[in-house]
Design a protein around this motif. Structure first.
Motif, mmCIF file in Angstrom:
data_model
loop_
_atom_site.group_PDB
_atom_site.id
_atom_site.type_symbol
_atom_site.label_atom_id
_atom_site.label_comp_id
_atom_site.label_asym_id
_atom_site.label_seq_id
_atom_site.Cartn_x
_atom_site.Cartn_y
_atom_site.Cartn_z
ATOM 1 N N ALA A 140 14.394 15.000 -35.905
ATOM 2 C CA ALA A 140 13.398 15.768 -35.146
ATOM 3 C C ALA A 140 13.027 17.053 -35.878
ATOM 4 C CB ALA A 140 13.936 16.076 -33.757
ATOM 5 N N ARG A 141 14.048 17.763 -36.364
ATOM 6 C CA ARG A 141 13.814 19.028 -37.049
ATOM 7 C C ARG A 141 13.066 18.818 -38.368
ATOM 8 N NH1 ARG A 141 18.973 20.815 -38.152
ATOM 9 N NH2 ARG A 141 19.399 20.471 -35.963
ATOM 10 N N VAL A 194 19.235 11.252 -42.682
ATOM 11 C CA VAL A 194 20.289 11.217 -43.697
ATOM 12 C C VAL A 194 20.894 12.594 -43.924
ATOM 13 C CG1 VAL A 194 20.722 10.812 -46.154
ATOM 14 C CG2 VAL A 194 19.393 9.172 -44.834
ATOM 15 N N PHE A 195 20.057 13.599 -44.135
ATOM 16 C CA PHE A 195 20.581 14.935 -44.416
ATOM 17 C C PHE A 195 21.301 15.530 -43.216
ATOM 18 C CE2 PHE A 195 17.011 15.199 -47.679
ATOM 19 C CZ PHE A 195 17.852 14.795 -48.704
ATOM 20 N N GLY A 196 20.767 15.328 -42.021
ATOM 21 C CA GLY A 196 21.409 15.857 -40.825
ATOM 22 C C GLY A 196 22.755 15.200 -40.566
ATOM 23 N N ALA A 197 22.808 13.882 -40.651
ATOM 24 C CA ALA A 197 24.047 13.157 -40.410
ATOM 25 C C ALA A 197 25.103 13.482 -41.463
ATOM 26 C CB ALA A 197 23.780 11.653 -40.376
ATOM 27 N N GLU A 198 24.689 13.568 -42.708
ATOM 28 C CA GLU A 198 25.638 13.864 -43.787
ATOM 29 C C GLU A 198 26.229 15.258 -43.646
ATOM 30 O OE1 GLU A 198 27.904 13.029 -47.143
ATOM 31 O OE2 GLU A 198 26.740 11.720 -45.869
ATOM 32 N N SER A 200 11.009 10.859 -41.826
ATOM 33 C CA SER A 200 11.986 10.717 -40.744
ATOM 34 C C SER A 200 13.362 10.348 -41.278
ATOM 35 C CB SER A 200 11.507 9.688 -39.731
ATOM 36 O OG SER A 200 11.409 8.409 -40.323
ATOM 37 N N MET A 201 13.431 9.477 -42.279
ATOM 38 C CA MET A 201 14.737 9.071 -42.802
ATOM 39 C C MET A 201 15.414 10.204 -43.566
ATOM 40 S SD MET A 201 15.383 6.293 -41.518
ATOM 41 C CE MET A 201 16.930 6.054 -42.321
ATOM 42 N N GLY A 229 22.073 13.079 -36.740
ATOM 43 C CA GLY A 229 20.964 12.368 -37.362
ATOM 44 C C GLY A 229 19.696 12.457 -36.527
ATOM 45 N N LEU A 230 19.839 12.309 -35.220
ATOM 46 C CA LEU A 230 18.674 12.426 -34.338
ATOM 47 C C LEU A 230 18.108 13.842 -34.355
ATOM 48 C CD1 LEU A 230 19.917 10.312 -31.309
ATOM 49 C CD2 LEU A 230 18.174 9.686 -32.997
#
Length: 121
Positions: free
Chosen positions: A31-32, A69-73, A64-65, A26-27
């Motif tokens: 950032a990306r 969300v997309f990175g963590a998922e 940012s959210m 998620g972090l």
């Protein structure tokens, strides 16, 4: 340790690992995506009047959210797929071993086999 407590402990460890993977991804995703989203936000601001009327805090939150969300998922789905493959492989081996010894591979027997196999390693 009984097989049910070993299973519970293994699941708790897996949940903690999945949570750590989600936080890290998620972090990184935030950032990306924030870097890419900033450019998209500028384009949307100049081409889309509805987006232009939104406040800066909302735009920043949205960008940012989305990355979080997309990175963590994405990371969680990859982790779950890997765990599923590992679990299926272990269950296949357990069924083969139990069948070789003339034991019907029920869930209870597989859990006992897993516990004895983990203790021997």
């Amino acid at each position: 340790m009984s097989s049910s407590s070993a299973t519970r402990l293994r699941r708790e460890e897996d949940v903690e690992k999945a949570y750590a993977i989600q936080v890290q991804a998620g972090l990184e995703g935030a950032a990306r995506f924030t870097a890419v989203g900033l450019g998209l936000s500028i384009v949307a601001h100049h081409t889309w009047p509805a987006f232009r009327h939104q406040g800066r805090p909302f735009k920043a939150f949205l960008l940012s959210m989305s990355g979080v969300v997309f990175g963590a998922e994405r990371a969680l789905i990859a982790h779950e797929a890997q765990r599923r493959l590992e679990e299926n492989h272990m269950r296949r081996i357990a069924r083969l071993e139990l069948t070789k010894h003339g034991i019907v591979p029920t869930e209870t027997e597989i859990a006992k086999w897993r516990l004895s196999n983990e203790q021997s390693h």
